[in-house]
Motif scaffolding. Structure first.
Motif, PDB file in Angstrom:
ATOM      1  N   TYR A 183       0.850  -1.183   0.000  1.00  0.00           N
ATOM      2  CA  TYR A 183       0.000   0.000   0.000  1.00  0.00           C
ATOM      3  C   TYR A 183       0.890   1.238   0.000  1.00  0.00           C
ATOM      4  CZ  TYR A 183       0.424   0.779   5.166  1.00  0.00           C
ATOM      5  OH  TYR A 183       0.867   1.023   6.441  1.00  0.00           O
ATOM      6  N   ASP A 188      -5.207   2.186 -13.174  1.00  0.00           N
ATOM      7  CA  ASP A 188      -3.859   1.617 -13.149  1.00  0.00           C
ATOM      8  C   ASP A 188      -3.904   0.089 -13.186  1.00  0.00           C
ATOM      9  OD1 ASP A 188      -2.379   4.009 -13.100  1.00  0.00           O
ATOM     10  OD2 ASP A 188      -2.783   4.256 -10.971  1.00  0.00           O
ATOM     11  N   THR A 189      -4.916  -0.498 -12.581  1.00  0.00           N
ATOM     12  CA  THR A 189      -5.075  -1.952 -12.647  1.00  0.00           C
ATOM     13  C   THR A 189      -5.318  -2.387 -14.076  1.00  0.00           C
ATOM     14  OG1 THR A 189      -5.979  -1.960 -10.402  1.00  0.00           O
ATOM     15  CG2 THR A 189      -6.395  -3.911 -11.754  1.00  0.00           C
ATOM     16  N   ASP A 204     -10.669   3.482  -5.742  1.00  0.00           N
ATOM     17  CA  ASP A 204      -9.406   2.997  -5.171  1.00  0.00           C
ATOM     18  C   ASP A 204      -9.672   1.635  -4.542  1.00  0.00           C
ATOM     19  OD1 ASP A 204      -7.942   5.500  -5.715  1.00  0.00           O
ATOM     20  OD2 ASP A 204      -9.402   6.317  -4.307  1.00  0.00           O
ATOM     21  N   ASN A 258      -2.310  -5.656  -3.545  1.00  0.00           N
ATOM     22  CA  ASN A 258      -1.838  -4.281  -3.559  1.00  0.00           C
ATOM     23  C   ASN A 258      -3.026  -3.341  -3.589  1.00  0.00           C
ATOM     24  OD1 ASN A 258       0.277  -2.318  -3.651  1.00  0.00           O
ATOM     25  ND2 ASN A 258      -0.157  -1.970  -5.817  1.00  0.00           N
ATOM     26  N   GLN A 298      -4.493  -0.100  -5.328  1.00  0.00           N
ATOM     27  CA  GLN A 298      -4.280   0.633  -6.562  1.00  0.00           C
ATOM     28  C   GLN A 298      -5.615   1.085  -7.151  1.00  0.00           C
ATOM     29  OE1 GLN A 298      -1.855  -2.767  -7.891  1.00  0.00           O
ATOM     30  NE2 GLN A 298      -3.265  -3.010  -9.630  1.00  0.00           N
ATOM     31  N   THR A 299      -5.546   2.031  -8.066  1.00  0.00           N
ATOM     32  CA  THR A 299      -6.755   2.551  -8.696  1.00  0.00           C
ATOM     33  C   THR A 299      -7.212   1.615  -9.803  1.00  0.00           C
ATOM     34  OG1 THR A 299      -5.563   3.841 -10.358  1.00  0.00           O
ATOM     35  CG2 THR A 299      -6.015   4.919  -8.248  1.00  0.00           C
ATOM     36  N   TYR A 340       4.102   5.140  -5.325  1.00  0.00           N
ATOM     37  CA  TYR A 340       2.959   4.338  -5.755  1.00  0.00           C
ATOM     38  C   TYR A 340       3.302   3.488  -6.979  1.00  0.00           C
ATOM     39  CZ  TYR A 340      -1.636   3.525  -7.967  1.00  0.00           C
ATOM     40  OH  TYR A 340      -2.730   2.985  -8.576  1.00  0.00           O
ATOM     41  N   SER A 369       4.847   0.201  -6.285  1.00  0.00           N
ATOM     42  CA  SER A 369       3.934  -0.847  -5.824  1.00  0.00           C
ATOM     43  C   SER A 369       3.225  -1.503  -7.003  1.00  0.00           C
ATOM     44  CB  SER A 369       2.909  -0.270  -4.833  1.00  0.00           C
ATOM     45  OG  SER A 369       1.903   0.484  -5.479  1.00  0.00           O
ATOM     46  N   LEU A 370       2.862  -0.725  -8.012  1.00  0.00           N
ATOM     47  CA  LEU A 370       2.233  -1.275  -9.211  1.00  0.00           C
ATOM     48  C   LEU A 370       3.179  -2.230  -9.930  1.00  0.00           C
ATOM     49  CD1 LEU A 370       0.619   1.997 -10.646  1.00  0.00           C
ATOM     50  CD2 LEU A 370      -0.579   0.137  -9.477  1.00  0.00           C
TER      51      LEU A 370
END
Length: 353
Positions: free
Chosen positions: A55, A109-110, A232, A103, A105-106, A88, A91-92
Motif C-alpha cells: 500500500y 492503473d489496474t 481505489d 496491492n 491501486q486505482t 505508488y 507498488s504497481l
C-alpha cells in the motif's frame, strides 16, 4: 512517450519472471476451500507464508495501518506482511511482477497493468472513491473549460488526472486535443504549475496542496463532479484467489473491521493514519474530506453491471478505451476475470446486508 515506457515495463516484468518463479518454487501451500458462511477468527490464521500486501500514500489506504497497529489482521484470520511503498508506481510494478500477493491501486492503473501481470490481477474490494482529492487547478484568469482551450496543462499522461480532465472536456463538448498537454510526473507537474511554467495542472492529493500555493490559483474541476470515476481498490493476484481464497476473504473481513474501529475509536484511528501519512492530524482531516470510504452496500453496487461510472465493469471499459486512445496502452486487455465480488458478497451475507 508513455507507450514506450509501457513496453519497457513489460520487458522488465517478463525478464523478471524466471527470477520470480524461482523465488516461489518452494513448496506451495495446499489449495484452500472457497470462503464459507462462517466468519474467520484468529484461530483460523493461515499456516502458509504471509500474504505480502502493498500500500502507499492515499487517504483511502492509510486505514490499513490501523489493521497492522491494532492487530486486526490476526483477529480476522489474515496472515499478512504489510509492505509500505513511498512511490505508488513501485507498488504497481511489484504487483505486476508477482512480488506482491495483493496491492492497493486505482482501477485505471489496474487496467493498464493487466496484460503485464504475471500472476493476474483481480479486484476484490473497493476501499473508496476519490470525491474531490483529484483536481484540475488553473490560474486566476481561467474561469471555464472553454477558457482552458489552447492553454498548457501539466499532467501525467494516461493516469487519473488525465482521465478526469478528459471526462470534463468531453462532457462539455470539447476534445482532449483542444488543450496543450505537458506530460510530467505528477509531483513535477504540480511543481511546474506552482512555478508559473504552465497554465493549469491535473493532480491528486497530496500534490494539489503544492499546486494551490501559486498565487491566484483555484480549482476548476474535481473528482466530486464525477462519482465513481476514480475508485481505489484492493487488488489480489489470481494465484492467491485460486490457492488461498480464505486469505482473500480474511483481507476483506479485516477491512470492514478497520472501518468499525475507526467509527468506534476516531481519535486513535486518526493518530495512526496521520503518523503513517506523515501529516498532521489537521492536514489529515482535509485530505479525508475528498475521500468517500465505501460501505459494504456501496461495494456491492460498484461490482454490479450497469451503464454508469458507478459500475466498475462499465468504468473499466471506458478507462481502457481512453488509455488506448491516448496511446498509453497498445490495446484493450482481456478484462473477463478482472472483478470477483464473491468476497464482499460473502461478508454481506454473513452480516445481514
Amino acid at each position: 512517450m508513455r507507450r514506450n515506457k509501457f513496453f519497457s515495463r513489460c520487458a522488465l516484468f517478463l525478464a523478471s519472471l524466471m527470477l520470480v518463479a524461482s523465488c516461489n518454487s518452494s513448496s506451495e501451500p495446499p489449495a484452500e476451500t472457497a470462503p464459507g458462511s462462517e466468519s474467520t477468527s484468529a484461530s483460523a490464521v493461515d499456516n502458509g507464508p504471509p500474504v505480502v500486501m502493498g500500500y502507499s500514500s492515499w487517504a483511502g489506504w492509510w486505514p490499513w495501518a490501523i489493521a497492522e497497529e491494532e492487530g486486526l489482521f490476526e483477529a480476522n484470520g489474515a496472515n499478512v506482511e504489510l509492505r509500505w511503498f513511498d512511490g505508488y508506481l513501485s507498488s504497481l510494478e511489484a504487483m505486476a511482477a508477482g512480488q506482491l500477493d495483493a496491492n492497493c491501486q486505482t482501477l485505471n492503473d489496474t487496467v493498464s497493468f493487466l496484460d503485464a501481470a504475471v500472476k493476474g490481477e483481480v479486484v476484490v474490494l473497493v476501499n473508496d472513491n476519490s470525491f474531490g482529492n483529484d483536481k484540475v487547478i488553473v490560474t486566476d484568469e481561467i474561469d471555464s473549460l472553454e477558457d482552458l482551450l489552447g492553454k498548457q496543462i501539466a499532467l501525467e499522461e494516461g493516469v487519473v488526472g488525465d482521465f478526469l480532465l478528459t471526462l470534463a472536456l468531453e462532457e462539455n463538448g470539447y476534445a482532449r486535443s483542444e488543450v496543450d498537454i505537458v506530460n510530467l510526473e505528477t509531483g513535477a507537474a504540480a511543481a511546474a504549475f506552482a512555478a508559473e511554467k504552465v497554465d493549469a495542472v491535473a493532480v491528486y492529493a497530496p500534490f494539489y496542496l503544492t499546486a494551490l500555493k501559486r498565487e491566484g490559483s483555484k480549482e476548476l474541476v474535481t473528482s466530486a463532479e464525477f462519482p465513481g470515476a476514480i475508485p481505489d481498490l484492493l487488488v489480489t493476484s489470481q494465484t492467491l484467489i485460486d490457492e488461498r481464497p480464505d486469505q482473500v476473504q480474511a483481507l476483506v473481513d479485516t477491512w470492514f473491521a478497520v472501518l468499525n474501529f475507526i467509527e468506534q475509536n476516531p481519535e486513535r484511528a486518526d493518530e495512526i493514519m496521520a503518523k503513517r501519512a506523515e501529516v498532521s492530524v489537521e492536514e489529515l482531516q482535509l485530505l479525508k474530506e475528498g475521500t468517500k470510504i465505501f460501505t459494504i452496500e456501496e461495494n456491492l453496487e460498484a461490482f454490479s453491471d450497469g451503464d454508469s461510472m458507478a459500475n466498475m465493469p462499465f468504468a473499466a471499459e471506458r478507462m481502457a478505451d481512453f488509455m488506448v486512445s491516448v496511446d498509453f496502452i497498445p490495446e484493450k486487455p482481456d478484462m473477463s476475470r478482472l472483478f470477483d465480488d464473491r468476497f464482499v458478497r460473502n461478508f454481506a451475507e454473513r452480516n445481514g446486508d
